[in-house]
Design an enzyme around this catalytic site. Structure first.
Site, PDB file in Angstrom:
ATOM      1  CD  GLN A  29      -1.675  13.375 -11.766  1.00  0.00           C
ATOM      2  OE1 GLN A  29      -2.257  14.194 -10.698  1.00  0.00           O
ATOM      3  NE2 GLN A  29      -1.596  12.028 -10.724  1.00  0.00           N
ATOM      4  CG  HIS A 109       8.149  11.833 -13.502  1.00  0.00           C
ATOM      5  ND1 HIS A 109       8.361  11.179 -11.682  1.00  0.00           N
ATOM      6  CD2 HIS A 109       9.038  11.121 -14.785  1.00  0.00           C
ATOM      7  CE1 HIS A 109      10.005  10.091 -13.052  1.00  0.00           C
ATOM      8  NE2 HIS A 109       9.380  10.116 -13.962  1.00  0.00           N
ATOM      9  N   GLY A 135      -5.009  10.621 -11.352  1.00  0.00           N
ATOM     10  CA  GLY A 135      -5.228  12.076 -11.979  1.00  0.00           C
ATOM     11  C   GLY A 135      -7.258  10.909 -11.320  1.00  0.00           C
ATOM     12  CG  ASP A 192       7.932   7.118 -11.076  1.00  0.00           C
ATOM     13  OD1 ASP A 192       7.617   6.927 -10.397  1.00  0.00           O
ATOM     14  OD2 ASP A 192       8.435   7.707 -11.853  1.00  0.00           O
ATOM     15  CD  GLU A 233      -6.122 -17.253  -6.704  1.00  0.00           C
ATOM     16  OE1 GLU A 233      -5.340 -17.711  -5.140  1.00  0.00           O
ATOM     17  OE2 GLU A 233      -6.961 -18.489  -7.335  1.00  0.00           O
TER      18      GLU A 233
END
Length: 334
Positions: A29, A109, A135, A192, A233
């Site tokens: 970031q 955060h 980022g 989060d 997959e």
């Protein structure tokens, strides 16, 4: 009630025009936000450990990195973008003494603020700018003249101007071209952590492992075939989710897959699973997970290292490594 979304037109960039912004940490970031802010016309200084790879990268990008102490001493806005587990030490040892009334602390955060690992003085603003993307994506979209949606939150409004600062800051990294949504440090942090534990990292990983092991151990199928069906997959499905949600995924797969998914999925992920998810959420909300993670770091991360070692020995990991050697398109260009 419809959520309010802010754009560039809602941000008064002049509130940051005469401010010096310190970006502490030039990682994922940090490198993106520092460059975007600088190219948006803001005065940006970067802090990094001298000689580190990120220090060299910052130099390559035209910055002259300094210590966190020097950066915070010079800056009006101090944005802490180092990993959660080292933020408290850097704040305590290098930033705290250099804060003055009218400064602002910025996070992407809310962990350390929400769980009181960092307790800011009452005379500084504390706000969050949290892009909803890594980022490299934040940087790439900015270079295209676009942006990645971002959350903003105000924890402490000492100046009475913290929300305006947050909007200008988010606009400066490009988020105003995509959309800026207001939240709180509590909501951002707890959702989060829950998303990582119950779904994105913990839940998905355990589902993959359980599916692979069931096919190999109970069904007697070749591990290579099980790897393809239960892990490889998954990217196809995740891309469909990402592009258009659950409906897009079911629209895009075969009718057989749709019927099987809709009728059999709830047999695996059911009300009992949701009850265990509620337990995880409660641990997050009450601070138990945060306490456990903080103590884990203080003890030198014994459980994390043991779990990492276990995962390196998983059959699915060893089979996958061999199969990925057959897929040159997965390897990054030299």
């Amino acid at each position: 009630m419809d959520i309010k979304v802010y754009y560039d037109k809602d941000a008064d960039k002049s509130v940051l025009q005469d401010k010096k912004i310190a970006v502490i940490g030039y990682g994922s970031q940090g490198h993106a936000q520092a460059q975007n802010l600088k190219e948006s016309g803001y005065d940006v200084i970067v802090a990094e450990v001298e000689g580190s790879d990120n220090y060299k990268l910052a130099k390559k990008h035209g910055f002259e990195p300094v210590t966190a102490a020097e950066a915070s001493q010079k800056a009006d806005i101090i944005q802490i973008l180092v990993p959660d587990e080292v933020q408290k030490a850097i704040y305590t040892n290098e930033i705290w003494d250099n804060l003055t009334a009218g400064n602002a602390l910025v996070f992407s955060h809310g962990f350390n603020i929400h769980f009181n690992q960092i307790v800011p003085p009452e005379d500084v603003d504390v706000y969050m700018v949290a892009p909803k993307g890594p980022g490299h994506l934040v940087r790439r979209e900015y270079e295209k003249g676009k942006g990645v949606p971002s959350l903003i939150a105000v924890y402490q409004d000492a100046s009475g101007n913290a929300k305006d600062l947050a909007l200008a800051h988010a606009s400066g990294i490009g988020a105003g071209k995509a959309g800026i949504i207001e939240t709180s440090f509590e909501e951002e942090t707890e959702t989060d952590l829950f998303g990582e534990q119950a779904v994105l990292c913990g839940g998905v990983t355990e589902l993959i492992k359980a599916g692979f092991e069931t096919l190999v151990e109970e069904g007697g199928y070749q591990p290579e075939i099980a790897y393809f069906e239960c892990l490889h997959e998954l990217k196809l499905i995740v891309d469909l989710f990402y592009e258009g949600g659950i409906g897009n995924m079911y629209y895009s797969v075969s009718d057989t897959a749709e019927y099987g998914g809709m009728t059999c999925g709830p047999k695996v992920i059911n009300d009992e699973t949701k009850e265990r998810m509620k337990d995880l959420l409660e641990d997050i909300q009450k601070g138990k997970f945060a306490k456990d993670w903080i103590l884990e770091n203080k003890a030198g991360r014994p459980e994390l290292e043991a779990r990492r070692a276990e995962h390196r020995e998983l059959k699915i990991e060893k089979v996958g490594k061999k199969l990925r050697d057959m897929m040159p398109w997965l390897k990054k260009d030299e």
